[in-house]
Motif scaffolding. Structure first.
Motif, mmCIF file in Angstrom:
data_model
loop_
_atom_site.group_PDB
_atom_site.id
_atom_site.type_symbol
_atom_site.label_atom_id
_atom_site.label_comp_id
_atom_site.label_asym_id
_atom_site.label_seq_id
_atom_site.Cartn_x
_atom_site.Cartn_y
_atom_site.Cartn_z
ATOM 1 N N VAL A 1 -5.548 3.637 4.719
ATOM 2 C CA VAL A 1 -5.736 2.241 4.328
ATOM 3 C C VAL A 1 -4.698 1.348 5.012
ATOM 4 O O VAL A 1 -5.026 0.282 5.538
ATOM 5 N N THR B 1 -5.033 -0.199 8.690
ATOM 6 C CA THR B 1 -5.763 -1.434 8.982
ATOM 7 C C THR B 1 -4.817 -2.626 9.001
ATOM 8 O O THR B 1 -4.955 -3.534 9.839
ATOM 9 N N ILE C 1 0.836 -1.215 0.000
ATOM 10 C CA ILE C 1 0.000 0.000 0.000
ATOM 11 C C ILE C 1 0.860 1.249 0.000
ATOM 12 O O ILE C 1 0.642 2.186 -0.778
#
Length: 368
Positions: free
Chosen positions: A267, A270, A226
């Protein structure tokens, strides 16, 4: 992103040496012609990223420990941020720095240098094999968005776009996974501390390959994928395509990278939380294998979505990550290119000296 490689030279600003000679190398913004100089530039950027990353991570260790505690099961209920700060400094103001050993410094250096090296390698390898261009780099980000050439039936454009999308998806996945192979074990050691981690490993009795990957590898790799996307794909592409041309500058790229980092961490947090909770799960009863489904189910049952994402968790992750990861696009695209002409000049001097020495040796040998 869907331009063919032969269009590259029309838009890329090729860096020059101090003498004004154009540098040709397989860097993210230059057509390949000289493999030696290309490899040297890739190595230079990787070492630069590794040094920058290691220094920034060490300086930010208190923030990292706060974020690690915030995203673990050791803090619950109200005032989680205050709980994390208390846990971080419970053994003194310098406690966060004492868990950093030589292995961590090497791991940080390797993490960021490998991240840069891996992304450049996979980006270029996939770009060459698919016939699309590498991700924009350096001065290219300051140029106007490219004008796409339309084919008569649109087929060529659709094919190029599909190839570019495939490369854009695969490159950060491969680079982020390789980064986790290098970094996850050291991160787990900093989380538990060397002695506790050794005891857990002894209880688990894993084989050498599993020990290399270390516990909670999957969530660690997802987090890195990510953030690799954020730093090397989303930030440069969206900056060049959509940022107002008249406002483009080194300063605006710095702050744009910071802003994109905030979004990416929304994001990534998490996966960071899942990583911390998975390690807490692994540490129970002296050491046990992680079952992600059980970790997620028990966490959601106990705390709901707050187990994985809350404003304090996101904020702590920003504190830990933004100083290095947020400034990475700026450092990579604006600072590192400043030294490239000197590096290339030095490489040319070294290779020419080597060639001269070899010629002289051959000449001497023929006389004798």
């Amino acid at each position: 992103m869907s331009r063919s490689q032969d269009e590259r030279g029309d838009v890329a600003r090729q860096p020059q040496t101090d003498s004004g000679e154009v540098v040709e190398a397989t860097s993210p913004n230059i057509v390949a012609s000289n493999e030696v100089h290309s490899s040297i530039l890739v190595a230079y950027r990787s070492v630069g990223l590794g040094t920058f990353g290691a220094f920034m991570r060490f300086a930010g260790m208190p923030l990292e420990k706060i974020a690690l505690f915030m995203n673990s099961s050791q803090v619950t209920g109200k005032n989680q941020f205050a709980q994390s700060i208390k846990l971080t400094f419970r053994e003194g103001a310098l406690a966060p720095f004492r868990v950093v050993g030589p292995a961590s410094m090497v791991a940080w250096f390797m993490q960021y240098s490998v991240m840069g090296l891996a992304f450049q390698f996979f980006d270029h390898a996939l770009s060459r094999s698919l016939g699309v261009t590498p991700v924009w780099y350096g001065d290219e980000l300051m140029e106007p968005p490219p004008k796409e050439k339309q084919s008569l039936d649109g087929t060529a454009n659709a094919t190029n776009n599909a190839k570019a999308v495939a490369k854009t998806v695969l490159a950060p996945i491969l680079a982020g996974s390789l980064e986790s192979v290098v970094a996850n074990r050291a991160e787990v050691q900093r989380y538990f501390g060397p002695s506790k981690f050794a005891a857990i490993e002894g209880k688990l009795g894993w084989n050498p390959v599993s020990r290399l990957f270390a516990p909670a590898f999957a969530s660690n790799a997802m987090r890195n994928v990510i953030m690799c996307n954020t730093s090397f794909i989303i930030t440069p592409i969206t900056y060049r395509l959509y940022f107002p041309q008249e406002k483009k500058s080194n300063g605006s790229l710095f702050w744009y990278g910071m802003g994109m980092n905030f979004a990416g961490n929304a994001v990534a947090i998490t996966q960071q939380a899942l990583w911390g909770r998975a390690l807490d799960y692994a540490a129970e009863n002296g050491g046990r294998n992680i079952k992600y489904s059980e970790v997620i189910r028990s966490s959601l049952k106990k705390e709901g979505m707050a187990a994985f994402i809350t404003m304090p968790k996101w904020f702590s992750r920003i504190l830990m990550n933004a100083p290095v990861q947020g400034s990475l696009p700026w450092f990579y695209n604006n600072v590192l290119p400043l030294g490239e002409p000197k590096v290339v000049d030095l490489a040319k001097w070294a290779t020419s000296s080597s060639d001269d020495y070899g010629t002289e040796g051959n000449h001497t040998g023929s006389i004798s």
